[in-house]
Structures are given as C-alpha cells and as structure tokens.
Design an enzyme around this catalytic site. Structure first.
Site, PDB file in Angstrom:
ATOM      1  N   TYR A   1      23.307  40.509 -51.291  1.00 45.86           N
ATOM      2  CA  TYR A   1      23.929  41.567 -50.485  1.00 45.86           C
ATOM      3  C   TYR A   1      24.924  42.402 -51.298  1.00 45.86           C
ATOM      4  O   TYR A   1      25.236  42.076 -52.423  1.00 45.86           O
ATOM      5  CB  TYR A   1      24.486  41.051 -49.169  1.00 45.86           C
ATOM      6  N   GLU A   2      25.344  43.493 -50.719  1.00 47.17           N
ATOM      7  CA  GLU A   2      26.212  44.475 -51.405  1.00 47.17           C
ATOM      8  C   GLU A   2      25.551  45.025 -52.667  1.00 47.17           C
ATOM      9  O   GLU A   2      26.237  45.322 -53.647  1.00 47.17           O
ATOM     10  CB  GLU A   2      27.569  43.858 -51.772  1.00 47.17           C
ATOM     11  N   GLY A   3      24.228  45.181 -52.621  1.00 44.76           N
ATOM     12  CA  GLY A   3      23.481  45.607 -53.805  1.00 44.76           C
ATOM     13  C   GLY A   3      23.053  44.372 -54.578  1.00 44.76           C
ATOM     14  O   GLY A   3      23.900  43.631 -55.066  1.00 44.76           O
TER      15      GLY A   3
ATOM     16  N   GLN B   1      23.032  45.934 -59.444  1.00 43.95           N
ATOM     17  CA  GLN B   1      24.292  45.944 -60.200  1.00 43.95           C
ATOM     18  C   GLN B   1      24.025  46.210 -61.679  1.00 43.95           C
ATOM     19  O   GLN B   1      24.730  46.989 -62.335  1.00 43.95           O
ATOM     20  CB  GLN B   1      25.029  44.600 -60.074  1.00 43.95           C
TER      21      GLN B   1
END
Lengths: 563, 563
Positions: free
Chosen positions: B421-423, B428
């Site tokens: 999650y969050e990319g 990243q």
C-alpha cells in the site's frame, strides 16, 4: 487461471539437465524409458491439474477438524486422495515385491512436485506415507513388511512420523516417550508427541505411526532411541484393521497455513508397538526416512513456487495499468527472476533425486555421497525459493495479493512451513557444513569439479556466462576449503550463507547447461546476471565466523541499549 | 514477553546518527529540546507498551466487521484509540494554530513507530488522519481548516484517503469517479473506491474522506483530477456531525493480515463534497499527503520488525535445545543480522524525517530534495526489512512460529501489506530512479558525498569498516551515473535492485557513524560483513537493463516451453 502442470519443463530438466536417461541404462531402472517418463509425467500432471488442485482452496477455508475425537478432513480431500491412491501413485518408487512400481525417485519426485503444486496440505499425506514405506523397506522385519507395505503402497493406510515432543524439537535426543517390552515381542509406548502431520486421517482406513521412544535401558541422547510401528487400529489375523490401539489425537494446531493438513498433538497411552530395526538404533532408521522426506520437502517448495508463479504470470498478463503489467519492467523483472529461480531449484532437486537413484542402482559410494551432499541444499534452497517466489507472486498482484480470495496469499502461508519442518533450514545448513563435510570435502569438491568442467565445456558457445560460473565456482572452492579449516561453531555461523551461495552456483551451472543444451539462453542470462552474483556476499558471510555475532550484546538484540 | 518500546535505541539514532539536535537550533522547532525528546519518547513508549500492544492479538482474532452496514471495530480498539487521541498524540506534528503541538516529524515518526509496533491495524487510523491533516494544512481553504483540523487533531474525527478504484490502482489517472458542481460552491461525488483503510470507524464520531474524482471538464489522466473532502456526517452550523452524507461502505475485504483494520469498498452516491486546493490540481494535493504517508509506512515496517525481533529474541533466550538457542550460531546469526537491519532501516527513516523537518524549518531546497530522495528508500527498504525480519522471527521460533497462538505469524501477515500500500515497493523504486533522478542526480550525489565524507572521517578509528563503506559508495556513484545515462525503461528494470543497493550503502554509513560515535561496533561489523556486501550484486543487477528480461518468453514464464 488454474495450475497447469509444467510437464515439458520438468521433462526437459530430467532429460537434458540432470542425466535422467542414464538411469535406464542400469539394470534396476531399465524400465525408466523415455516412454515411461512421458506417460508418468503426463498422467500425474492431469491428476494434479484436474483432481488435486481443485480442492486446494476448500482445504484452506475449511480446515481439518476434530469432531468428538475423530478427524474430519477438508471437503473433497477424501475423493482427491482416493484418485491418487487408486492410480497407484503412492508406490511408484516402492518395491514391486509389495505392490510398488519400482520406478526411480526422480520420477516420484516429479510426480510429488505436481501433486504438491495442486494441494500441499493434501500431498503431505502420501509424502509421509512414502517415507514410511522407505523406512520399512530398509529396516522392517519381513513380517512387518508383508503386513504393512501392501496397505501403505495401495493408499488404504497412511503413515506418519512421530519425532517431536514439546522439549525435543531439533534436539531429538531430548525425547522422553517411553517404550516397554511387553514380553510377547511387542512393546508398550507411552508419551506425548507434537506437530504430527496427518496424525489422524479419515481418507484412509488406518493410520500407521512410526514413533521414536526410549527403552528403559536406552542411553540418554540420540543413541538410546528405538523406532516402533504403532498402528491406530491393530491389524487382525487377516491383516485387516482390528481393535483400536491405546492412542489418541489430543488436539489440532491452528496454523498460518496448510489448514487442510491436520497437525496433531498425539497421546500414546501404553499403545502396542512393533520394533522397526534394532533396539536403540531408531535414529539410523529414522534418518533413512528423513533423507528422502527432506528432498520431498524441497520439492514441495519448488511446487508451491511453480503454482504461485503461474498465477502471478496469468494475473500480470490480464491486469492492465497503462498496458498489461507483464510488460512493465519491474513486474517483468520479478517474474523472470522467479522463473529463473524455479528452474534452478527444480534442477537441484532433480539432480539430488537422480543421485539417490544412481546410488541405489549402482551401489556407488560416490553417488551416495553426492545424494547426501545435495539433500540439505535441495531441501533448504528449494523451500527458500518456494517462499521467495510465493512472496513475489503476492507482490505482483498488488493490493489483490493481500486479499485472501485471490489465492496468492494462501501459497505464501502454506509454503512457509516447508522451511521449518523436516529439520529447519538452519539444521539443513548445519548438516551441510558439518556431517556432509566430514569426508574432508570430497563430495563438495567432486561437485565443484563437475561445475568447472561444465563451464569449460560451455566456454566456446557462451564465453561470458561460462566465465562468470567459472569464477563463482572457484570462489566457492576457496570458501569450502576455508570452512574445512575451521571449527564447527565457526562453520555453523556461516552455514546458511554457505548453503545459499552453493545453491546459487549450482543453479547457475544448470542454467549454463540449459543455455548450451537446447534450453533458454535469456533465462540463463537472467540468473547469471541477477541471481548468481550474490554468491560473493554469501560466501564472504560464510567465512565471517562466529566472533562478531557473539560480540553483539544480548540486550542490544532485544531492543535495549548494551549493558 | 510483551513489546518493550526501544526508547533508548530510538533516542540514540535521533541524537547521534541523524542530527536531530540541529532542529532545535531552528526557530520553527526551537522547542524540540533534549527534554522534549525524552518526554515524548518515554510517554509514547509507555502508551505503546501498556495500552496499544495489548489489543493487537484481539484485532487479529476478531476482525472489524459490518453489522447492518455499520462498522464494529475489534475488541479494545475504541478504548486504546481514545487513550491515543486524548494524549494529544495524533497532532504532535500538526499546526499549533488548530490544536497541534508543532513538533518535528522526526518525533512524530518515532511515536508512530512505537504505536505501530504495538498494533499496526489500529495505528493505521491515526496515521491516515495525520496525512489528511497535512493535506488540509497545505491545500485546504481557511474555512475547511477551521472546521476540520481541530476535530482531526483531537482524534474526535478520523481521516481516509480515497484513491484506488478497481481499474485504477498504480495508474491513478484511470479513475472514473465523477464530481459535479452543485451550484452552491459544493460538489456531488459519485463512484466506487476500493481498498479504503478505515473507510468507516466506530472509534471516532465522524469519518472524513479525501476523495479523488474528475470534474466533467477534467482532462483524462492524472491532470484532470480534483480532490474533495467528503465527510460521512455533514457538519452542522456548529461544526458538529449532522446529517448522513450519501455514501456507504459496501463491504469489507478478507485479508492476509491487519484484520483489525477495516479495508472498505466505498460507494459515493452523489455525496456532498468540498474542494481541497484547486480544481484539476488534486494530484498535487494528494502527493503532499502521500510523501509523509510513505515515510509513515516505511516506519511501520521498522515497527513490525522491531516487535517481531523482540519476540524472537525473548523466545530464543528461553528455548533450550542443548543450551538456549540464542547461543546457537545460526540462530544468533539470524538475530544479529535482523538487529543490524532494524538499526539501518530505522536510521534511514529518521534521516528522512529530519530532512523533511529541516526543509520545513529552513525552506532549503537541498533539504527538500534530500527528503524527497530518501522517501522512496525509507518506504520500500523499511517495509522490506519489516517483512524480512518478521519472516526470520518466525523461523527462529521453529515449529512454534507456524502456530498462530504464538503471535510470530501475525507480524508476518500484518507487515506484508506495507510493501504494497501507499504505492507498491516497485512504484517506490521507479519513483527513485525516475522522478528523484530528474535533478540530474544532484540529490543522490550530495548524499553520496556525505557518505564518502563519513567514511573518510571514520578512517582513523575503523579503517577496515570505513574502506568497505567507501568502496561501496564509489560503486554506487558509478551505478547512479550509469542509470542517469539510460532511458527510463532500462532504469525501471534496475530500479528495485538500485534502491536495495542504495539502502545497503546508506545503512552501512549509519552503522559506521554509530561504530565511531558511541554505538555498537560489533553490530556495525555484522552489517558491513554480512549485509552490505550484497550491494555489488544489487548494483550489477541495477545496471543489467531490460533486454534480457524481455527476451524471456511469456510462455516460459508461465511454465510452458518457449513458443
């Protein structure tokens, strides 16, 4: 997309990479012809895809359970198991004298892989039964063999291994289960065992426990342990399941994965047992069983990696985020590296199986030493790859990988046990640098010579790849020599990275053989450019010794400041 | 043994490794004195150990659930959350104008780490609220700020991020949720969002959704997206929760871990929303929120690694198999390597937090570039370490690690989401080699200069360690230069190993600083001898390009023979 048995890839590895065809030149395995190989792989592949894989999800959702002390297995397991048993698959490597097919372990392991790709939790049952068959073949009396082998080989009965006790895990010698001579040639077994896989079963009509226990005059430690056959139902005069023995399942464990495989706490309460092998020599008999079981577990790792990877590839081909993600460089990297790892791990396992077979067929000590050396590598590396690839497969799915309905997470949860049971991967690594180097490194160096010869042979066609494998093998030779010069504790501190480094080099060797022998050159390049190069760091760590580890303060380890 | 907040280790890293004390020299953070630091760490540590950690297991066993469309959170969560909120912890980095404490992110992240060690599933709620606070501080109108910030900072209300849709995961620009101008200055939002963490909550009296949606005149792709505040209950004239908005939770996901965190499918059905920032500029506003959230997720990885490692160390100290297993070389290797990794990952996250703070306090572009460069490393490496260490902690437990009651498996299941999650960590890595190298490598090279300076300074006291770090940093500089010369697809193919290699070098740099600055020399040696050396293989893979990956046949990837 459902699992498709990778029949051609397995056949390629057997035929072109690990010299399976030489088995058919031996008297023992004369029947292991190309036709047999194709027939076995094709039929086992069908079974795995069509019958076994479809019950995998149900086993996860509806775990095995106890109902009034009786085991109820997961939905569909009984039918799937019957198809496996009735196809004669359990005994394909077993002695024909008792109903087996007498085929090589290499074929058995290929079959095992495909079944374990289909459903790991269910496949544990026949895998353990195979181990028991092998132990009885080697160490059982004629009477025990005649009574048990036909039933185990046919899959009417199943087998278990009872080693672990709460205080005796990796330290088997600490066990306290007692055996007493009953006076009639049988024994009475009393004690509690834990982590007993398929310790009860409603997919077979009897469950045969091989139990390690200590006789009153047994020495402390591993030297005073004996092995007993302790059936759930005692066979009657006709060899049919008779009265219940004095043993029971106390409870089932609630586990991270393999929910369909009942992991039992077993209580033996003066249960009647029959000696297998000699008194006080139980560990030797158990080791026979464990070696093949260890290879079988390595194969389970490959199996789960294959199934998880197939699902990830199918998802990546369908999932569109600015084009199908299978074309995104980072996703493609994950998939290609995973495929390269599966190839290498499978080749290592199959090379180990062929070595076992050659040892059996020829009686050669060299082949036996090769098999013994490869076993811990096959087990630990195969299961590490299983976990790594299953983890990557979750990642390829993105957010969907974390949702249980997708199935990717189940592979990761299920395969996680394979690095732990049948001797943790740490135990495997210690076996490799301890017992398996007790020959002064002869088996290791023989294998290294073969790798160097391979690199030499590939030099003309693939100079760059060959040079990298050559260099890696030379570094591995130095590291091996270095470990041989060290004491056991220093070796143990480097055992796991040594095993990992050896597996990398060996995997690259098989990839190089493929690249110059009709296999995939690009896949070999992926392995040799991206996976092999970590050997240098692995082998540096293998030689780093114990001192720096011991110097790290216990309080610091625990999250506090050093004392 | 329960989790003990590693207050002293965190304080050491802040004070001695990542230059936290320089913050107190700025006007903005003049209050970030040593006394404040100690008070914050000590109190947050107590909260984490005594109040938050005790509810972790219950959340796993009794997941959040929907009851007639209303969320019921896990047992004990509401009380634990209230203690967190009433302690003022949610807003410690928020603007004092609206009730925050205005302290540095570095302290906030230290607090976040400890709370996330206690219970990841619960900590997600305040973490997302913090992200929303930040987005509103930067982009909200004065009216929105006045209405929402006090409630979010006090923890009376909580916040969510609504980006993902079934067809729009990593490709946010593909979203189809619609926004329409209502004519009264507000908007009507219609569409479905998935994977919405804490999309409903019974631990707060209102839930504030930040929703990405497209206006009728919004361009396709990411350039036409706007951001809206869409509260579950529309605030009345007094700012209290009023009538229900037209939105609902359709269902909750069944996940591998973080069972206590409700992951919602949300349906917005003409819900009333208020614009945040400018029309069509929603992505910019969302990115503000994401950068801090990404660091927060990296910290979650560290947090779970710390908690899992502590449990493994405690188990290893107690578990006897021929002596306590904490003295067995291979177990000690696992624990010491894990501790070295936790130290390095925590230092990277804290360095990123200090850079964010310095950028805010000084307005310096260099600090901002440093923070931006470190963010994807902190996120991906922190979560990779979280998974790796939690996995190792399971292994240290042997068979007990696979039993759910032990709790080791929960850490592994819970932390697994942080790499997604969050990319995803792949995103990243692409951010690192793409957007974060768009400065021509200036931020990367500035950091490398600092690493080389550090190695030079340590040369006298620790020549061997310093030389290894120096050499690694030089290789990293070459690899960075090489990537800068390549096209984006080739960079992306090497993105993940580049990020991993950079993190190794950076981690070794911080270990070297510790070894020569009052920290643990043995731990630095473990890192530099066993973890750092893989940089060479990582960076070789980073430079290997895309061609070999594309050359691997799709059919081969899928388990068939190449076409």
């Amino acid at each position: 997309m459902a699992y498709q048995a990778p029949v051609e890839q397995i056949a390629f590895i057997l035929n072109r990479i690990v010299s399976f065809p030489q088995l058919a030149e031996t008297e023992l395995f004369a029947e292991a012809t190309p036709e047999t190989l194709n027939a076995i792989l094709t039929e086992a592949g069908k079974l795995a895809t069509e019958i076994i894989a479809p019950v995998n999800r149900a086993g996860d959702l509806t775990p095995a359970r106890l109902e009034n002390g009786r085991l109820r297995s997961s939905p569909g397991y009984a039918e799937a198991f019957r198809a496996l048993a009735e196809g004669g698959w359990i005994g394909i490597a077993a002695d024909p004298e008792h109903g087996g097919m007498g085929l090589p372990q290499a074929l058995n392991m290929a079959m095992n892989e495909m079944i374990a790709s289909g459903c790991l939790a269910l496949q544990l049952n026949p895998l353990l039964t195979q181990g028991q068959i092998e132990a009885l073949e080697h160490h059982g009396s004629d009477a025990l063999k005649a009574l048990y082998l036909p039933k185990l080989i046919s899959g009417e009965w199943s087998g278990t291994m009872n080693l672990t006790e709460p205080q005796a895990g990796s330290d088997v010698g600490a066990l306290t289960t007692r055996a007493e001579r009953a006076g009639d040639g049988t024994y009475r077994i009393t004690g509690q065992k834990i982590f007993i896989t398929w310790g009860d079963s409603d997919v077979t009509e009897n469950v045969c426990h091989l139990v390690l226990a200590r006789l009153p005059d047994g020495a402390p430690g591993t030297r005073g342990i004996s092995l007993f056959m302790v059936p759930k139902l005692i066979p009657d005069a006709d060899g049919n399941p008779g009265v219940a023995n004095d043993l029971r399942v106390v409870s089932l464990e609630h586990k991270l994965g393999i929910h369909g495989s009942p992991t039992c706490v077993m209580s033996f309460e003066g249960a009647q047992g029959w000696l297998v092998g000699e008194e006080h020599k139980g560990m030797a008999a158990m080791f026979t069983m464990m070696n093949c079981a260890r290879l079988g577990v390595g194969v389970q790792g490959v199996a789960q990696a294959e199934a998880a990877l197939q699902q990830a590839v199918a998802y990546a081909a369908e999932r569109v985020q600015m084009g199908p993600i299978i074309r995104h460089p980072d996703v493609r990297r994950m998939l290609a590296e995973s495929r390269a790892e599966v190839f290498a791990a499978r080749a290592i396992c199959m090379a180990c199986a062929v070595a076992l077979d050659m040892a059996k067929a020829t009686g050669s000590d060299e082949w036996a030493a090769r098999a013994a050396f490869l076993t811990p590598i096959a087990k630990a590396h195969g299961t590490d790859v299983g976990i790594r690839v299953s983890d990557t497969a979750v990642q390829v799915h993105g957010g969907m990988g974390y949702i249980e309905e997708t199935g990717a997470a189940q592979y990761l949860r299920d395969v996680r046990i394979t690095a732990i049971y049948e001797g943790t991967n740490g135990i495997q690594a210690m076996d490799l640098v301890g017992r398996k180097l007790m020959d002064g490194g002869a088996a290791a160096m023989a294998l290294l010579d073969e790798i160097l010869d391979g690199a030499k042979a590939a030099q003309a066609e693939e100079p760059e790849l060959a040079n990298q494998v050559w260099q890696a093998a030379e570094t591995l030779r130095e590291a091996t020599q270095d470990l041989l010069d060290r004491d056991l504790d220093a070796r143990f501190a480097g055992a796991a990275p040594y095993l990992a480094g050896f597996a990398r080099v060996l995997g690259a060797h098989f990839h190089l053989r493929a690249a110059t022998g009709g296999g995939s050159k690009p896949l070999a390049r992926v392995h040799i450019a991206r996976i092999l190069p970590h050997y240098a760091a692995d082998l540096a760590a293998a030689r780093a010794g114990l001192d720096d580890l011991l110097a790290v303060d216990d309080r610091l380890l625990a999250g506090q400041m050093p004392g």
